[in-house]
Enzyme design. Structure first.
Site, mmCIF file in Angstrom:
data_model
loop_
_atom_site.group_PDB
_atom_site.id
_atom_site.type_symbol
_atom_site.label_atom_id
_atom_site.label_comp_id
_atom_site.label_asym_id
_atom_site.label_seq_id
_atom_site.Cartn_x
_atom_site.Cartn_y
_atom_site.Cartn_z
ATOM 1 N N TYR A 67 -47.471 78.004 13.225
ATOM 2 C CA TYR A 67 -48.883 78.046 12.835
ATOM 3 C C TYR A 67 -49.450 79.462 12.901
ATOM 4 C CZ TYR A 67 -49.144 73.213 11.737
ATOM 5 O OH TYR A 67 -48.951 72.016 11.091
ATOM 6 N N GLN A 101 -59.237 68.549 1.640
ATOM 7 C CA GLN A 101 -57.995 68.290 2.370
ATOM 8 C C GLN A 101 -57.400 69.611 2.855
ATOM 9 O OE1 GLN A 101 -55.632 65.123 -0.079
ATOM 10 N NE2 GLN A 101 -57.079 66.134 -1.421
ATOM 11 N N ASN A 102 -58.034 70.717 2.471
ATOM 12 C CA ASN A 102 -57.488 72.028 2.836
ATOM 13 C C ASN A 102 -57.876 72.403 4.258
ATOM 14 O OD1 ASN A 102 -56.564 72.053 0.260
ATOM 15 N ND2 ASN A 102 -58.128 73.439 -0.530
ATOM 16 N N VAL A 103 -57.006 73.152 4.906
ATOM 17 C CA VAL A 103 -57.258 73.528 6.307
ATOM 18 C C VAL A 103 -57.587 75.018 6.439
ATOM 19 C CG1 VAL A 103 -55.859 71.667 7.286
ATOM 20 C CG2 VAL A 103 -54.752 73.841 6.710
ATOM 21 N N ASP A 104 -57.751 75.710 5.293
ATOM 22 C CA ASP A 104 -57.925 77.169 5.349
ATOM 23 C C ASP A 104 -59.346 77.614 5.710
ATOM 24 O OD1 ASP A 104 -59.339 76.921 2.814
ATOM 25 O OD2 ASP A 104 -57.395 76.967 1.800
ATOM 26 N N HIS A 119 -58.585 67.332 7.045
ATOM 27 C CA HIS A 119 -57.316 67.626 7.727
ATOM 28 C C HIS A 119 -57.450 68.741 8.758
ATOM 29 C CE1 HIS A 119 -55.001 65.641 4.131
ATOM 30 N NE2 HIS A 119 -55.646 64.782 4.885
ATOM 31 N N GLY A 185 -57.870 70.089 -7.863
ATOM 32 C CA GLY A 185 -56.652 70.636 -7.251
ATOM 33 C C GLY A 185 -55.990 69.751 -6.229
ATOM 34 N N THR A 186 -56.033 68.448 -6.454
ATOM 35 C CA THR A 186 -55.313 67.571 -5.524
ATOM 36 C C THR A 186 -54.413 66.631 -6.312
ATOM 37 O OG1 THR A 186 -55.494 65.894 -3.797
ATOM 38 C CG2 THR A 186 -57.311 65.980 -5.377
HETATM 39 N N1 APR Z 1 -56.400 74.903 -9.821
HETATM 40 C C1 APR Z 1 -56.523 73.568 -9.636
HETATM 41 N N2 APR Z 1 -55.486 72.771 -9.291
HETATM 42 C C2 APR Z 1 -54.286 73.333 -9.145
HETATM 43 C C3 APR Z 1 -54.075 74.720 -9.339
HETATM 44 C C4 APR Z 1 -55.192 75.508 -9.687
HETATM 45 N N3 APR Z 1 -55.071 76.820 -9.885
HETATM 46 N N4 APR Z 1 -52.760 74.971 -9.113
HETATM 47 C C5 APR Z 1 -52.181 73.807 -8.779
HETATM 48 N N5 APR Z 1 -53.098 72.810 -8.808
HETATM 49 C C6 APR Z 1 -52.892 71.395 -8.512
HETATM 50 C C7 APR Z 1 -51.496 70.855 -8.698
HETATM 51 O O1 APR Z 1 -51.263 70.497 -10.057
HETATM 52 C C8 APR Z 1 -51.498 69.635 -7.778
HETATM 53 O O2 APR Z 1 -51.980 68.485 -8.450
HETATM 54 O O3 APR Z 1 -53.142 71.215 -7.121
HETATM 55 C C9 APR Z 1 -52.489 70.030 -6.690
HETATM 56 C C10 APR Z 1 -51.859 70.329 -5.329
HETATM 57 O O4 APR Z 1 -51.242 69.161 -4.869
HETATM 58 P P1 APR Z 1 -50.661 69.051 -3.381
HETATM 59 O O5 APR Z 1 -49.805 70.258 -3.095
HETATM 60 O O6 APR Z 1 -50.065 67.693 -3.231
HETATM 61 O O7 APR Z 1 -51.952 69.241 -2.491
HETATM 62 P P2 APR Z 1 -52.998 68.194 -1.957
HETATM 63 O O8 APR Z 1 -53.303 67.139 -2.955
HETATM 64 O O9 APR Z 1 -54.114 68.983 -1.386
HETATM 65 O O10 APR Z 1 -52.171 67.549 -0.761
HETATM 66 C C11 APR Z 1 -52.820 66.770 0.180
HETATM 67 O O11 APR Z 1 -50.881 66.893 1.611
HETATM 68 O O12 APR Z 1 -49.362 68.516 2.287
HETATM 69 C C12 APR Z 1 -50.372 67.651 2.702
HETATM 70 O O13 APR Z 1 -51.991 67.875 4.382
HETATM 71 C C13 APR Z 1 -51.500 68.493 3.217
HETATM 72 O O14 APR Z 1 -53.802 68.504 2.684
HETATM 73 C C14 APR Z 1 -52.544 68.398 2.123
HETATM 74 C C15 APR Z 1 -52.285 67.018 1.548
#
Ligand code: APR
Length: 239
Positions: A67, A101-104, A119, A185-186
């Site tokens: 971490y 869902q982001n931790v930043d 998260h 972005g999820t």
């Molecule tokens: N702008 C918007 N979306 C984007 C971009 C961008 N520039 N680049 C990538 N993406 C999209 C991808 O297409 C994907 O659908 O962001 C998404 C990221 O997906 P994940 O990596 O699965 O992230 P997330 O949905 O936040 O995951 C949820 O999973 O790993 C655990 O705890 C962690 O909080 C996280 C959770």
């Protein structure tokens, strides 16, 4: 009318937008996802060796070192134009909530005041024994300032852990009472967080998605903007 103009018009008519964000929101900030981080220097490890309660119990020093490595990367990054656009919207009078869902911590750093970080926040520590008042930015030692045990851990939700009930409830209320929802972005694969957006789909207010890729939400949203969050948000939220 272009899709961006349509979204701008819908947003203008709203008062209480909610932005539900995931890793893609911070992509233009250069923050590696959890999996990207493991693919680098830590590639000999599985996620369960670094981000579970049992991993921390077995080897707290290793988990803390992982971490610290992630924190160092995040310290080199900053909120992007997308985070800033959401924060600016609040300053222009909208009742904005962010469920992330982001931790930043970048939504808060950009200036958003109502952020539900489902998260947790990777830059903070808290006591693994649950001591109230143990939250602190950055770790000077592993010792909890309250119980004095060697039990400080990053304030994130690990695999196998539940989300904070109160936070989940307040996020649900924000989403159920908003008048426009942005899903940004999820991948929509991680529950229960993704379930919040599913709930919103049944309410009938406009739902907009921004993502370069289609997701399980895409078929159900009103408008899908394929592309980067940092590119679209300033155009949507700007005056
Ligand atoms: N702008 C918007 N979306 C984007 C971009 C961008 N520039 N680049 C990538 N993406 C999209 C991808 O297409 C994907 O659908 O962001 C998404 C990221 O997906 P994940 O990596 O699965 O992230 P997330 O949905 O936040 O995951 C949820 O999973 O790993 C655990 O705890 C962690 O909080 C996280 C959770």
């Amino acid at each position: 009318m272009t899709k961006i103009e349509q979204v701008r018009r819908l947003l203008k008519k709203s008062q209480s937008p909610v932005f539900f964000t995931g890793a893609g929101m911070s992509k233009e900030s250069g923050i590696p996802t959890f999996r990207d981080a493991i693919d680098g220097l830590w590639s000999d490890n599985r996620p369960e060796d670094l981000a579970t309660p049992s991993a921390f119990h077995a080897d707290p020093a290793k988990v803390r070192a992982f971490y610290e490595y992630r924190r160092a990367t995040i310290r080199d990054c900053e909120p992007n134009a997308g985070h800033l656009a959401i924060a600016a919207l609040e300053n222009s009078g909208f009742h904005v909530s962010v469920v992330t869902q982001n931790v930043d911590g970048f939504h808060e750093a950009a200036g958003s005041s109502k952020v539900f970080a489902l998260h947790g926040n990777i830059m903070e520590d808290r006591c693994n024994e649950g001591c109230p008042g143990s939250h602190a930015m950055g770790r000077h030692s592993g010792i909890c300032p309250v119980c004095k045990k060697d039990a400080l851990r990053p304030n994130v939700v690990w695999f196998g852990e539940s989300l904070d009930d109160d936070l989940l409830l307040r996020s649900t209320v924000a989403i159920m009472t908003c008048d426009i929802l942005f899903i940004i972005g999820t991948s929509g694969l991680v529950y229960p967080a993704a379930g919040l957006a599913d709930l919103a789909m049944q309410r009938g207010f406009p739902v907009i998605e921004i993502n370069p890729e289609a997701t399980p939400f895409t078929e159900q949203v009103d408008i899908f903007l394929p592309g980067a969050a940092a590119k679209f948000l300033p155009k949507i939220c700007g005056a």
